[in-house]
Write an enzyme that holds these catalytic residues in place. Structure first.
Site, PDB file in Angstrom:
ATOM      1  N   CYS B  44       0.825  -1.215   0.000  1.00 32.75           N
ATOM      2  CA  CYS B  44       0.000   0.000   0.000  1.00 32.75           C
ATOM      3  C   CYS B  44       0.857   1.262   0.000  1.00 32.75           C
ATOM      4  O   CYS B  44       0.391   2.336  -0.350  1.00 32.75           O
ATOM      5  CB  CYS B  44      -0.956  -0.013   1.187  1.00 32.75           C
ATOM      6  SG  CYS B  44      -0.122  -0.230   2.749  1.00 32.75           S
ATOM      7  N   HIS B  86      18.736   0.747  -1.556  1.00 31.84           N
ATOM      8  CA  HIS B  86      17.321   1.068  -1.354  1.00 31.84           C
ATOM      9  C   HIS B  86      16.552  -0.189  -0.945  1.00 31.84           C
ATOM     10  O   HIS B  86      15.765  -0.153   0.006  1.00 31.84           O
ATOM     11  CB  HIS B  86      16.730   1.657  -2.641  1.00 31.84           C
ATOM     12  CG  HIS B  86      15.286   2.024  -2.506  1.00 31.84           C
ATOM     13  ND1 HIS B  86      14.875   3.243  -2.013  1.00 31.84           N
ATOM     14  CD2 HIS B  86      14.154   1.307  -2.753  1.00 31.84           C
ATOM     15  CE1 HIS B  86      13.548   3.267  -1.975  1.00 31.84           C
ATOM     16  NE2 HIS B  86      13.087   2.102  -2.409  1.00 31.84           N
TER      17      HIS B  86
END
Lengths: 253, 399
Positions: B44, B86
């Site tokens: 989400c 990342h």
């Protein structure tokens, strides 16, 4: 040899006393406790090997043994990160008393006693082991009161500066007393029987030790919970301090 | 061929855009299959495409197809070490809305396991999962609760320790109370009663948690049977007064008041053996633990940096490994050819001795060049060294 063992033990206890101040160094503190206790154990063995009889029958000698019992009792369940503050309460006391025992000559060799070894082991050993247990129970009670106060006051850092849960502290406090009181009973009984045989009178230390027994017997009998239990455990410990540090001198002469 | 990341997250895209590119696991793995050697991580809070040897522009076009609008100005594109770093930060929860949250690690694992990957993506994702675990075990970043409902459960555990067998009363059948109840249940507590003004509403929630529905008027009578009370009604007045709490109870009573206006009389906090936390108290606890998480995040970032170094060294070694393998294969080929010439001219014992000696000579001769090439690879000279070795030993054809 004894000289060479005193300093590592003190170094371990001293390091732990400081290192428990921070969570980041608490693991090093626990190792300090372990290694210090092993060094003190070796010291006690060396004292026993060199002594003509029970080596800790003097006031300072018994203090040395008392410190060993206190640290040993702490080691049973103190070596966990959430018990860091218990270590912070116990280890400075242990290190301080160890130094006092040293100053009083309690870590020397060659001491002897007019009493029989079996009597001294049962009387001094059991009473000191019980007192060590009560010391630990008082430290747990102190932590309980502090934690309970923080919960009551809804301290924002309650989950960051985390102690063992209240229920755990209360349970350990109870277990410590339930193990320690029988030891005190046996130790006291040995002393009373011996005194009865020799016809001596009750001295101040003996009276306070009996009062200590009564306090902890009430503790087990009434089984109070929460703050009342903590106050009672700390009250009993005040008598232990009185017996060990204030009145013990006359009893050992 | 390079490792590339194309993605968008809560840092750069509003929820309206994120929800358009959010893919369930099946859709994400289908997209990855369509792109080639890739992993699509979609939650989400982020949708990210990790690619190896796949044209980034094609992948971006595919993502734009999902979004239904151009994304060039929104997405971030990272390459090689930056992309790996990342991913490591994502797996460690350091890029999450709540630093250190643990759910993302499972989502990274699911995305990785849903597709077949080549060696580079395989390595970088396995390492990322390792980083996530390492950060959670070596720092305290994930230990503290990050929401009001989880803080309420953690506080109850601070009083009772293990919540196994502890009984909870819910007052109010709303969503917030249900969340708090779920957190308590996940720690072993049992929902004993659900009290509500409308008993019918309470009955549904009580049924789900295995408890009993009661009317609000019965709350005081049942307090002696519970350890934790969670209140979250929308009642305008106090639901439980301090005078309703029995003076003697078998264990401490822990009250959690999540309602605004408050349901529980503030005087309860002054009762012996009673602890009361309202919404402000819980939010203060959460804010404090989040500060603690941020402090731990600094340590976690150091761990990530260490892992990025390891990844960098591994990637660099890929440049020289083929050259080393070719060199050793060529040397072994020459040795075997020379040994073949001895056939019939020496005894079996002599042959075994010669084989052993020549093998040792070869190993000793090639040891130093191998070590030097691996060292050079880490310092970014690896490709030059590899080319030099290929040229000097005539290995170009095997490149």
């Amino acid at each position: 040899v004894v000289e060479a063992l005193f300093w590592p033990a003190l170094l371990g206890y001293g390091e732990a006393a400081f290192a428990y101040a921070s969570p980041r160094t608490s693991r090093a503190a626990t190792w300090g406790v372990r290694l210090g206790w092993l060094a003190q154990t070796a010291l006690l063995i060396a004292q026993a090997a060199n002594a003509d009889g029970f080596p800790w029958s003097s006031w300072a000698g018994s203090l040395n043994l008392f410190v060993w019992f206190v640290v040993g009792a702490y080691l049973i369940w103190g070596c966990r990160p959430r018990f860091r503050l218990l270590g912070l309460a116990v280890m400075p006391l242990a290190a301080g008393l160890f130094v006092v025992a040293r100053i009083g000559g309690g870590t020397d060799t060659g001491s002897s006693s007019a009493y029989g070894n079996v009597f001294l082991v049962v009387h001094v050993g059991f009473v000191l082991a019980a007192f060590a247990g009560f010391t630990l129970a008082a430290a747990l009670a102190g932590l309980y009161l502090w934690e309970e106060r923080r919960l009551k006051r809804r301290a924002a850092d309650i989950l960051r500066l985390r102690l063992p849960p209240l229920a755990t502290l209360e349970r350990l406090e109870w277990r410590t007393v339930i193990v320690s009181l029988p030891l005190l009973t046996v130790g006291l009984a040995a002393g009373i029987v011996r005194q009865h045989e020799r016809g001596g009178s009750l001295d101040a230390l003996e009276a306070v030790t009996l009062a200590t027994w009564v306090v902890y017997a009430v503790f087990l009998g009434l089984r109070p919970s929460g703050r009342r239990a903590a106050y009672l455990a700390i009250g009993g410990f005040a008598l232990v301090i009185l017996a060990r540090l204030v009145l013990a001198g006359s009893h050992f002469t | 061929m390079t490792l590339e990341l194309i993605g968008l997250s809560h840092h750069v895209a509003p929820v309206e855009l994120r929800e358009r590119v959010t893919l369930d696991l099946d859709a994400a793995s289908a997209l990855a299959g369509q792109l080639g050697d890739s992993v699509v991580l979609s939650t989400c809070n982020r949708t990210e495409l990790y690619l190896f040897g796949v044209d980034g522009d094609d992948a971006l076009a595919a993502l734009e197809g999902v979004a239904g609008e151009p994304l060039a100005g929104v997405v971030y594109r990272l390459h090689e070490d930056d992309a790996a770093q990342h991913l490591f930060r994502v797996a460690a929860g350091l890029d999450s809305l709540v630093p250190g949250e643990g759910e993302i690690l499972g989502q990274v694992r699911a995305a990785y396991e849903a597709v077949e990957t080549g060696p580079v993506l395989d390595r970088v994702f396995r390492q990322a999962l390792g980083v996530g675990k390492r950060v959670r075990t070596e720092t305290a970043i994930g230990e503290s609760p990050a929401s009001v409902s989880s803080a309420a459960a953690a506080l109850a555990a601070q009083v009772f320790g293990d919540l196994e067998g502890r009984h909870v009363m819910l007052i109010g059948a709303g969503r917030i109370g249900e969340l708090a109840a779920s957190n308590l249940v996940s720690r072993g507590a049992q929902i004993a009663y659900v009290a509500n003004r409308t008993v019918e509403t309470a009955r549904d929630l009580a049924h789900r948690f295995g408890g009993e529905a009661i009317a609000l008027d019965d709350v005081a009578a049942k307090l002696g049977e519970v350890d934790v009370v969670v209140s979250s009604t929308s009642a305008p007045e106090v639901v439980l007064a301090a005078s309703d709490v029995p003076a003697k109870h078998r264990t401490p009573l822990f009250f959690i008041d999540i309602a605004v206006p408050r349901d529980l009389d503030a005087g309860i906090a002054r009762l012996d053996g009673c602890f009361l936390y309202d919404i402000d108290d819980l939010e203060a606890v959460v804010a404090d633990t989040l500060n603690g998480r941020r402090a731990e995040a600094t340590r976690a970032e150091q761990l990530v940096e260490e892992e990025v170094e390891r990844y960098r060294a591994w990637r660099a070694s890929l440049d020289v490994v083929p050259a080393i393998a070719s060199l050793r294969a060529r040397a072994e080929e020459i040795r075997n050819a020379e040994l073949a010439k001895l056939k019939g001219r020496v005894s079996d014992d002599e042959r075994r001795t010669i084989e052993s000696v020549t093998s040792q000579i070869l190993n000793k001769l090639l040891h130093l060049p191998t070590v030097r090439m691996k060292e050079a690879a880490v310092s970014a000279d690896g490709a030059a060294y590899a080319d030099a070795v290929r040229h000097l030993f005539g290995l170009e054809d095997e490149k």
